[in-house]
Write a protein that holds these residues in place. Structure first.
Motif, short mmCIF file in Angstrom:
data_model
loop_
_atom_site.label_atom_id
_atom_site.label_comp_id
_atom_site.label_asym_id
_atom_site.label_seq_id
_atom_site.Cartn_x
_atom_site.Cartn_y
_atom_site.Cartn_z
N ASP A 1 0.82 -1.21 0.00
CA ASP A 1 0.00 0.00 0.00
C ASP A 1 0.86 1.27 0.00
OD1 ASP A 1 -2.38 -1.29 -0.17
OD2 ASP A 1 -2.87 -1.16 1.96
N SER A 2 2.12 1.13 0.35
CA SER A 2 3.01 2.29 0.32
C SER A 2 3.37 2.69 -1.11
CB SER A 2 4.30 1.98 1.09
OG SER A 2 5.08 1.00 0.39
N GLY A 3 3.00 1.85 -2.09
CA GLY A 3 3.31 2.13 -3.48
C GLY A 3 4.71 1.73 -3.88
N ILE A 4 5.34 0.88 -3.07
CA ILE A 4 6.74 0.53 -3.28
C ILE A 4 6.97 -0.13 -4.64
CG2 ILE A 4 6.51 -1.71 -2.14
CD1 ILE A 4 9.56 0.64 -1.93
N LEU A 5 6.00 -0.94 -5.10
CA LEU A 5 6.20 -1.65 -6.37
C LEU A 5 6.24 -0.71 -7.57
CD1 LEU A 5 4.24 -5.02 -6.26
CD2 LEU A 5 6.66 -4.58 -5.95
N ASP A 6 5.71 0.50 -7.41
CA ASP A 6 5.76 1.47 -8.50
C ASP A 6 7.20 1.88 -8.80
OD1 ASP A 6 3.02 1.39 -8.60
OD2 ASP A 6 2.75 3.17 -7.35
N ASP A 7 8.06 1.78 -7.77
CA ASP A 7 9.45 2.21 -7.93
C ASP A 7 10.41 1.05 -8.21
OD1 ASP A 7 8.77 4.89 -7.33
OD2 ASP A 7 8.75 4.41 -5.19
N ILE A 8 9.99 -0.19 -7.95
CA ILE A 8 10.87 -1.35 -8.13
C ILE A 8 10.69 -1.91 -9.53
CG2 ILE A 8 11.51 -3.63 -7.26
CD1 ILE A 8 10.42 -2.83 -4.55
N LYS A 9 11.62 -1.58 -10.41
CA LYS A 9 11.50 -1.99 -11.81
C LYS A 9 12.79 -2.63 -12.34
CE LYS A 9 8.21 1.75 -12.64
NZ LYS A 9 7.92 3.00 -13.39
N GLY A 10 13.72 -2.94 -11.45
CA GLY A 10 15.00 -3.50 -11.88
C GLY A 10 14.86 -4.88 -12.49
N LYS A 11 15.68 -5.17 -13.49
CA LYS A 11 15.70 -6.49 -14.13
C LYS A 11 16.91 -7.28 -13.64
CE LYS A 11 13.31 -5.04 -18.35
NZ LYS A 11 13.37 -5.00 -19.85
N LYS B 1 26.71 -7.51 6.32
CA LYS B 1 27.92 -6.72 6.59
C LYS B 1 28.80 -6.54 5.35
CE LYS B 1 28.44 -8.06 11.46
NZ LYS B 1 29.29 -8.83 12.41
N GLN B 2 28.94 -7.62 4.56
CA GLN B 2 29.97 -7.62 3.52
C GLN B 2 29.47 -7.28 2.11
OE1 GLN B 2 32.68 -10.97 3.60
NE2 GLN B 2 32.23 -11.39 5.74
N LEU B 3 28.22 -7.55 1.81
CA LEU B 3 27.74 -7.31 0.45
C LEU B 3 27.27 -5.87 0.28
CD1 LEU B 3 25.73 -10.61 -0.17
CD2 LEU B 3 28.12 -10.10 -0.73
N LYS B 4 27.29 -5.41 -0.96
CA LYS B 4 26.91 -4.02 -1.25
C LYS B 4 25.43 -3.79 -0.97
CE LYS B 4 26.94 -0.52 -4.91
NZ LYS B 4 27.60 0.48 -4.04
N ARG B 5 25.14 -2.73 -0.24
CA ARG B 5 23.76 -2.42 0.12
C ARG B 5 23.08 -1.61 -0.98
NH1 ARG B 5 24.49 -1.25 6.66
NH2 ARG B 5 25.61 -3.22 7.06
N ILE B 6 21.82 -1.95 -1.21
CA ILE B 6 21.04 -1.35 -2.29
C ILE B 6 19.74 -0.77 -1.71
CG2 ILE B 6 19.84 -1.82 -4.48
CD1 ILE B 6 22.84 -2.12 -4.69
N ASP B 7 19.31 0.37 -2.20
CA ASP B 7 18.01 0.90 -1.79
C ASP B 7 16.91 -0.07 -2.21
OD1 ASP B 7 19.17 3.17 -0.74
OD2 ASP B 7 18.88 4.35 -2.58
N GLY C 1 17.16 -4.30 5.18
CA GLY C 1 17.77 -3.70 4.00
C GLY C 1 17.97 -4.73 2.90
N VAL C 2 18.56 -4.29 1.82
CA VAL C 2 18.79 -5.15 0.65
C VAL C 2 20.26 -5.12 0.28
CG1 VAL C 2 18.17 -5.55 -1.78
CG2 VAL C 2 16.46 -4.62 -0.20
N VAL C 3 20.80 -6.29 -0.11
CA VAL C 3 22.18 -6.38 -0.55
C VAL C 3 22.24 -7.06 -1.91
CG1 VAL C 3 23.18 -6.37 1.76
CG2 VAL C 3 22.53 -8.56 0.71
N ARG C 4 23.30 -6.74 -2.66
CA ARG C 4 23.45 -7.27 -4.02
C ARG C 4 24.77 -8.04 -4.14
NH1 ARG C 4 21.87 -3.18 -8.42
NH2 ARG C 4 19.84 -3.95 -7.67
N PRO C 5 24.70 -9.36 -4.29
CA PRO C 5 25.93 -10.16 -4.38
C PRO C 5 26.80 -9.85 -5.59
CG PRO C 5 24.07 -11.53 -3.75
CD PRO C 5 23.51 -10.20 -4.15
N ASP C 6 26.18 -9.47 -6.73
CA ASP C 6 26.97 -9.23 -7.94
C ASP C 6 27.08 -7.75 -8.26
OD1 ASP C 6 24.28 -9.00 -8.53
OD2 ASP C 6 24.48 -9.81 -10.55
N ALA C 7 27.14 -6.92 -7.23
CA ALA C 7 27.21 -5.47 -7.45
C ALA C 7 28.48 -5.07 -8.19
CB ALA C 7 27.13 -4.73 -6.11
N GLY C 8 29.55 -5.88 -8.05
CA GLY C 8 30.81 -5.52 -8.70
C GLY C 8 30.80 -5.79 -10.18
#
Length: 368
Positions: free
Chosen positions: A239-249, A305-311, A361-368
């Motif tokens: 209901d916060s409308g979060i899915l409107d902003d999440i469009k990453g593939k 702690k170790q993986l890159k944090r993502i919004d 929060g969210v982390v991305r294993p393949d951020a590099g």
């Protein structure tokens, strides 16, 4: 590391993901959808003497909250256990490597001592006369001078040999100290691991005993309360409308990780497990990313702690969502507001709403 089903074509696996997500999201995750409380079962008509007094929804809600705390405590202890196990593996590998260095150093030192002994013997055999005397007695002064030069070179080589012996001996002493330190860490880790295991088993046993006191009907109502709590949290998140902003593939690696996680659906949760038959939460995510060629930390806390944090707004399928303030749970985002995760003891790897638990929060294993 996965089962033979991983040989399915990419298209078929994509269909599996899509069907699973659609089923889950349609029922659980429509924005604005309210989740009704489960209908209370009718009171038994039999006399109180023949039937126990039914537990009220309020009491069942208290049971649900107690179970949630027990399983959360078990999850924290599971992270401690997994971290101790991972550290033990690294320490054991370091001890083996140090042992090899010690053996190699001892062999090198023996060789150097042998060479030094031969040099000392040669010097002894040619000793006894000064260089001036040898020059006076020599029939060929030029030959003597050339020989003296070789002797000088030999002396320098001997000094270098002795210096290398000293350094090798010092290295051996340091290797022995390092190995001893690693053994001490290994022993401390063993105690930490044993304590964590004891705590896990205690919390799970308490939870199982609590559930065992409930009648079949009450267990069913408890399950409905658990679903309702998750649905309410998911609805509020959507209901916060979060899915409107999440469009990453998904990236190529992320797609492979999601495929692996999807293939594990229905497999039981087991604390400390990394597959292929059972998993705990971080065991599932770490193995999914390992299948995609990306090694990540074993525990949810170290992943945080170790993986890159993502919004949250920037997350894409394959990213990992870390839950609870102490990072005690992790799940894989698969798109459309859904996750795949290994929930807790007594449950199986399943699809759930990404917002059904408190997101850290969210982390991305393949951020590099």
């Amino acid at each position: 590391m996965g089962p033979d089903r991983r040989t399915l074509s990419l298209g078929r696996r994509s269909v599996l993901v899509a069907v699973t997500v659609v089923c889950a999201v349609t029922v659980l995750a429509a924005p604005g959808t309210a989740f009704a409380a489960p209908e209370p079962s009718p009171s038994p008509s039999a006399s109180p003497a023949k039937s126990p007094t039914p537990v009220s929804n309020k009491d069942l809600e208290a049971v649900r909250e107690k179970l949630e705390k027990l399983y959360h405590s078990a999850a924290v202890a599971t992270d401690e256990y997994n971290a101790a196990e991972e550290a033990a593996d690294k320490q054991s590998a370091q001890i083996v490597a140090l042992a090899k260095k010690i053996v190699q150093g001892q062999e090198r030192l023996a060789e150097l001592k042998k060479r030094a002994g031969a040099a000392a013997a040669a010097q002894y055999r040619s000793g006894g006369l000064s260089d001036e005397t040898k020059l006076m007695l020599s029939d060929d002064p030029q030959e003597f001078l050339e020989g003296a030069g070789r002797v000088l070179q030999g002396e320098r080589a001997t000094k270098g040999l002795l210096g290398e012996m000293t350094r090798t001996q010092q290295d051996l002493e340091q290797y022995a100290k390092d190995a001893s330190a690693q053994w001490q860490k290994l022993e401390a880790g063993r105690k930490t691991k044993a304590a964590a295991q004891k705590k896990i088993e205690k919390q799970i046993k308490a939870a199982e005993q609590l559930e065992s006191r409930l009648e079949k009907e009450e267990k069913e109502r408890l399950a409905e309360l658990e679903k309702e709590a998750a649905h309410k949290a998911q609805t509020a998140w959507l209901d916060s409308g979060i899915l409107d902003d999440i469009k990453g593939k998904a990236s190529e690696e992320g797609r492979k990780a999601v495929e692996y996680a999807t293939e594990q659906l229905g497999k039981p949760y087991e604390w400390g497990a990394e597959g292929p038959k059972t998993y705990d939460c971080s065991g599932l995510t770490s193995q999914a990313w390992a299948s995609a060629g990306q090694g990540i930390p074993r525990t949810s806390q170290e992943q945080w702690k170790q993986l890159k944090r993502i919004d949250v707004e920037d997350m894409r399928p394959g990213d990992l969502i870390i839950y609870n303030a102490d990072a005690s749970h992790v799940a894989m985002y698969i798109g459309d507001g859904a996750i795949i995760h290994a929930p807790r003891p007594g449950r199986t790897v399943t699809v759930a709403g990404a917002g059904s638990m408190p997101i850290l929060g969210v982390v991305r294993p393949d951020a590099g």
